[in-house]
Design a protein around this motif. Structure first.
Motif, PDB file in Angstrom:
ATOM      1  N   THR A   1      79.127  20.710 151.761  1.00 47.48           N
ATOM      2  CA  THR A   1      79.596  21.862 150.987  1.00 47.48           C
ATOM      3  C   THR A   1      79.339  21.642 149.504  1.00 47.48           C
ATOM      4  O   THR A   1      78.887  22.556 148.791  1.00 47.48           O
ATOM      5  N   ALA A   2      79.604  20.432 149.022  1.00 45.78           N
ATOM      6  CA  ALA A   2      79.368  20.134 147.603  1.00 45.78           C
ATOM      7  C   ALA A   2      77.882  20.270 147.270  1.00 45.78           C
ATOM      8  O   ALA A   2      77.506  20.850 146.253  1.00 45.78           O
ATOM      9  N   ALA A   3      77.028  19.745 148.160  1.00 44.57           N
ATOM     10  CA  ALA A   3      75.585  19.788 147.900  1.00 44.57           C
ATOM     11  C   ALA A   3      75.088  21.228 147.856  1.00 44.57           C
ATOM     12  O   ALA A   3      74.241  21.586 147.040  1.00 44.57           O
ATOM     13  N   LEU A   4      75.603  22.056 148.730  1.00 44.56           N
ATOM     14  CA  LEU A   4      75.084  23.416 148.864  1.00 44.56           C
ATOM     15  C   LEU A   4      75.758  24.409 147.939  1.00 44.56           C
ATOM     16  O   LEU A   4      75.135  25.393 147.537  1.00 44.56           O
ATOM     17  N   ALA A   5      77.039  24.205 147.630  1.00 43.02           N
ATOM     18  CA  ALA A   5      77.807  25.312 147.056  1.00 43.02           C
ATOM     19  C   ALA A   5      78.784  24.890 145.975  1.00 43.02           C
ATOM     20  O   ALA A   5      79.858  25.494 145.847  1.00 43.02           O
ATOM     21  N   ALA A   6      78.433  23.915 145.140  1.00 42.83           N
ATOM     22  CA  ALA A   6      79.375  23.452 144.111  1.00 42.83           C
ATOM     23  C   ALA A   6      79.735  24.588 143.143  1.00 42.83           C
ATOM     24  O   ALA A   6      80.917  24.822 142.852  1.00 42.83           O
ATOM     25  N   ALA A   7      78.739  25.310 142.658  1.00 38.89           N
ATOM     26  CA  ALA A   7      79.015  26.388 141.697  1.00 38.89           C
ATOM     27  C   ALA A   7      79.807  27.515 142.365  1.00 38.89           C
ATOM     28  O   ALA A   7      80.692  28.122 141.742  1.00 38.89           O
ATOM     29  N   GLU A   8      79.503  27.766 143.621  1.00 34.36           N
ATOM     30  CA  GLU A   8      80.203  28.818 144.358  1.00 34.36           C
ATOM     31  C   GLU A   8      81.677  28.458 144.564  1.00 34.36           C
ATOM     32  O   GLU A   8      82.554  29.337 144.527  1.00 34.36           O
TER      33      GLU A   8
ATOM     34  N   LEU B   1      85.013  30.501 143.287  1.00 32.94           N
ATOM     35  CA  LEU B   1      86.099  30.862 144.210  1.00 32.94           C
ATOM     36  C   LEU B   1      87.430  30.319 143.708  1.00 32.94           C
ATOM     37  O   LEU B   1      88.466  30.982 143.811  1.00 32.94           O
ATOM     38  N   GLN B   2      87.386  29.122 143.131  1.00 35.09           N
ATOM     39  CA  GLN B   2      88.615  28.544 142.598  1.00 35.09           C
ATOM     40  C   GLN B   2      89.175  29.409 141.469  1.00 35.09           C
ATOM     41  O   GLN B   2      90.376  29.667 141.417  1.00 35.09           O
ATOM     42  N   ARG B   3      88.278  29.874 140.587  1.00 30.23           N
ATOM     43  CA  ARG B   3      88.740  30.741 139.491  1.00 30.23           C
ATOM     44  C   ARG B   3      89.323  32.050 140.024  1.00 30.23           C
ATOM     45  O   ARG B   3      90.326  32.539 139.533  1.00 30.23           O
ATOM     46  N   ALA B   4      88.695  32.609 141.050  1.00 28.46           N
ATOM     47  CA  ALA B   4      89.138  33.914 141.563  1.00 28.46           C
ATOM     48  C   ALA B   4      90.408  33.824 142.397  1.00 28.46           C
ATOM     49  O   ALA B   4      91.202  34.766 142.430  1.00 28.46           O
ATOM     50  N   SER B   5      90.610  32.684 143.060  1.00 30.13           N
ATOM     51  CA  SER B   5      91.724  32.592 144.018  1.00 30.13           C
ATOM     52  C   SER B   5      92.868  31.722 143.524  1.00 30.13           C
ATOM     53  O   SER B   5      93.973  31.781 144.072  1.00 30.13           O
ATOM     54  N   GLY B   6      92.609  30.876 142.521  1.00 25.49           N
ATOM     55  CA  GLY B   6      93.633  29.938 142.070  1.00 25.49           C
ATOM     56  C   GLY B   6      93.837  28.750 143.001  1.00 25.49           C
ATOM     57  O   GLY B   6      94.790  27.988 142.832  1.00 25.49           O
ATOM     58  N   ALA B   7      92.961  28.574 143.980  1.00 24.67           N
ATOM     59  CA  ALA B   7      93.134  27.469 144.939  1.00 24.67           C
ATOM     60  C   ALA B   7      92.819  26.127 144.295  1.00 24.67           C
ATOM     61  O   ALA B   7      92.005  26.041 143.373  1.00 24.67           O
ATOM     62  N   ASP B   8      93.456  25.078 144.789  1.00 19.11           N
ATOM     63  CA  ASP B   8      93.077  23.717 144.425  1.00 19.11           C
ATOM     64  C   ASP B   8      91.852  23.305 145.232  1.00 19.11           C
ATOM     65  O   ASP B   8      91.534  23.918 146.255  1.00 19.11           O
ATOM     66  N   ALA B   9      91.170  22.254 144.751  1.00 21.50           N
ATOM     67  CA  ALA B   9      90.031  21.717 145.499  1.00 21.50           C
ATOM     68  C   ALA B   9      90.238  20.220 145.688  1.00 21.50           C
ATOM     69  O   ALA B   9      90.614  19.508 144.745  1.00 21.50           O
ATOM     70  N   GLU B  10      90.006  19.756 146.920  1.00 17.27           N
ATOM     71  CA  GLU B  10      90.172  18.333 147.234  1.00 17.27           C
ATOM     72  C   GLU B  10      88.931  17.857 147.982  1.00 17.27           C
ATOM     73  O   GLU B  10      88.442  18.537 148.875  1.00 17.27           O
ATOM     74  N   VAL B  11      88.421  16.688 147.611  1.00 20.47           N
ATOM     75  CA  VAL B  11      87.277  16.123 148.325  1.00 20.47           C
ATOM     76  C   VAL B  11      87.795  15.382 149.552  1.00 20.47           C
ATOM     77  O   VAL B  11      88.691  14.539 149.450  1.00 20.47           O
ATOM     78  N   ASN B  12      87.263  15.723 150.716  1.00 16.65           N
ATOM     79  CA  ASN B  12      87.733  15.108 151.945  1.00 16.65           C
ATOM     80  C   ASN B  12      86.534  14.895 152.860  1.00 16.65           C
ATOM     81  O   ASN B  12      85.843  15.841 153.216  1.00 16.65           O
TER      82      ASN B  12
ATOM     83  N   GLU C   1      76.771  31.525 156.759  1.00 11.95           N
ATOM     84  CA  GLU C   1      76.252  30.371 156.031  1.00 11.95           C
ATOM     85  C   GLU C   1      77.102  30.193 154.767  1.00 11.95           C
ATOM     86  O   GLU C   1      77.483  31.171 154.126  1.00 11.95           O
ATOM     87  N   VAL C   2      77.374  28.941 154.395  1.00 11.82           N
ATOM     88  CA  VAL C   2      78.390  28.679 153.377  1.00 11.82           C
ATOM     89  C   VAL C   2      78.032  29.276 152.010  1.00 11.82           C
ATOM     90  O   VAL C   2      78.926  29.747 151.299  1.00 11.82           O
ATOM     91  N   THR C   3      76.752  29.306 151.637  1.00  7.97           N
ATOM     92  CA  THR C   3      76.413  29.865 150.312  1.00  7.97           C
ATOM     93  C   THR C   3      76.418  31.393 150.326  1.00  7.97           C
ATOM     94  O   THR C   3      76.343  32.012 149.273  1.00  7.97           O
ATOM     95  N   ARG C   4      76.475  32.003 151.486  1.00  4.47           N
ATOM     96  CA  ARG C   4      76.738  33.448 151.530  1.00  4.47           C
ATOM     97  C   ARG C   4      78.238  33.715 151.639  1.00  4.47           C
ATOM     98  O   ARG C   4      78.763  34.660 151.055  1.00  4.47           O
TER      99      ARG C   4
END
Lengths: 243, 243
Positions: A78-85, A89-100, A194-197
């Motif tokens: 997910t990081a490789a494909l969609a880091a900017a995305e 999403l974090q800005r729009a939703s207010g969600a936290d992000a955790e690497v797992n 697909e994750v980037t869509r």
């Protein structure tokens, strides 16, 4: 260089990026094989967001916005494909992000955190604890992150962890191109896209959803219907494949 | 360690072996993604040799045995997964074996040649020439190998090269789990089966085929029927997937 007018441009660019990130240690070899499985199913839905996937993406936005504490769980692919995305999403939703990570090493956690941060993601840091009821390092997550979340968005998740998060009572939203996978069938909501869509579609819905629609979407969620719709798309495309 | 009674044991062992061979430089990162695509389609045919694939495998044996000069073209994935199986097929069919790579480096050619030799394959050596009508290194093959062959067995081939070999007038037999791929649709004969099941099945057929049956199989070859049968299997499995 892949020509921009190639009919499968996006798919080929994603494949190249992932191979490069594998050489850099961000993506695990097993992540490349998992991506290939996704590509096959993406091909079968026509490498586009289907109507049912678009519905799932609007529903995901409604669930993220209604959450007490939403966390996006990010792995190497997910990081490789969609880091900017993810950042958007974090800005729009207010969600936290955790690497797992499934194939967890401190070095990979650091590399992925750096990649995400460079793309504007605020990544949770701290000391992971064994919280998820699984053996080995897959039990690890942050107590103030996934440990505390009521809603977890886990693109490209493994089946065991998805089931374990559900058993912990969490709402799990996944992005999985294989509608037959254990993850797809165990999650609360499965986005077969697909994750980037998928991620930008959720982000867009975060700012266009009206309150009434959001409540209706969550109340009428039927994940079996969404999986069935994706499968029907694939069957239909296979039926006409040799024409 | 994957438990031997795991329902997907063979698939998981293959995935692990490929990831290991990727770390050793035998399999290219792109090869891992390609394997993942294959896994998805294999899942859709039930991870077993279907009736139509078994027919294709017997037909392949007939074609190899009837050839003036049959060559097995081996890439990184095939070597990683099926080196011993290639050796047995070579003994049964008398075919030559040539290493031919999409992501070609001298180092990879050497490693793969060594791996195959260790498993008992006699590998053709010599100076490759630009024989196949393609740009870059994909044009390279041995004049006394693929260059001279009338029948080429190319498991897991790329679509461009399959088409180029056909244009050179060669009979191309491929093993490809994706019945929609360009390779599958361009080859003379497409075996929609997993390579470690397909190669031993061809080998077994080499010693059990009777002359009359061999001629009948080649005369009645209908590759579109074989592709259609594989697609129908996949559609059927998808239809019952959520039951």
């Amino acid at each position: 260089m892949i020509p921009k007018d190639h009919p499968r441009y996006r798919s080929l660019v994603a494949r190249e990026r992932l191979a490069r990130c594998a050489r850099e240690g961000i993506v695990a070899p097993e992540g490349l094989a998992a991506h290939g499985r996704g590509e096959a199913f993406d091909y079968l839905i026509g490498e586009r967001t289907t109507e049912s996937a678009a519905l799932a993406e609007r529903t995901a936005a409604a669930m993220l916005l209604a959450a007490r504490h939403a966390v996006i769980s990010v792995n190497g692919n997910t990081a490789a494909l969609a880091a900017a995305e993810i950042a958007a999403l974090q800005r729009a939703s207010g969600a936290d992000a955790e690497v797992n990570l499934f194939h967890r090493t401190e070095e990979r956690i650091e590399r992925i955190t750096r990649l995400l941060t460079e793309h504007g993601v605020r990544v949770l840091t701290g000391t992971p604890e064994r919280i998820v009821p699984l053996s080995h390092d897959r039990a690890l997550c942050l107590p103030q992150g996934i440990g505390d979340a009521d809603v977890v968005l886990v693109p490209l998740e493994d089946g065991d962890r998805c089931a374990a998060l559900r058993e912990m009572g969490k709402t799990v939203i996944t992005v999985d191109l294989n509608p037959l996978s254990r993850t797809a069938r165990t999650a609360t909501l499965t986005i077969v896209d697909e994750v980037t869509r998928a991620i930008p579609a959720i982000t867009a819905a975060c700012s266009t959803l009206e309150a009434g629609e959001a409540e209706r979407l969550v109340a009428s969620l039927d994940n079996t219907y969404l999986l069935r719709a994706a499968i029907d798309e694939m069957r239909e495309r296979l039926a006409h494949a040799l024409e």
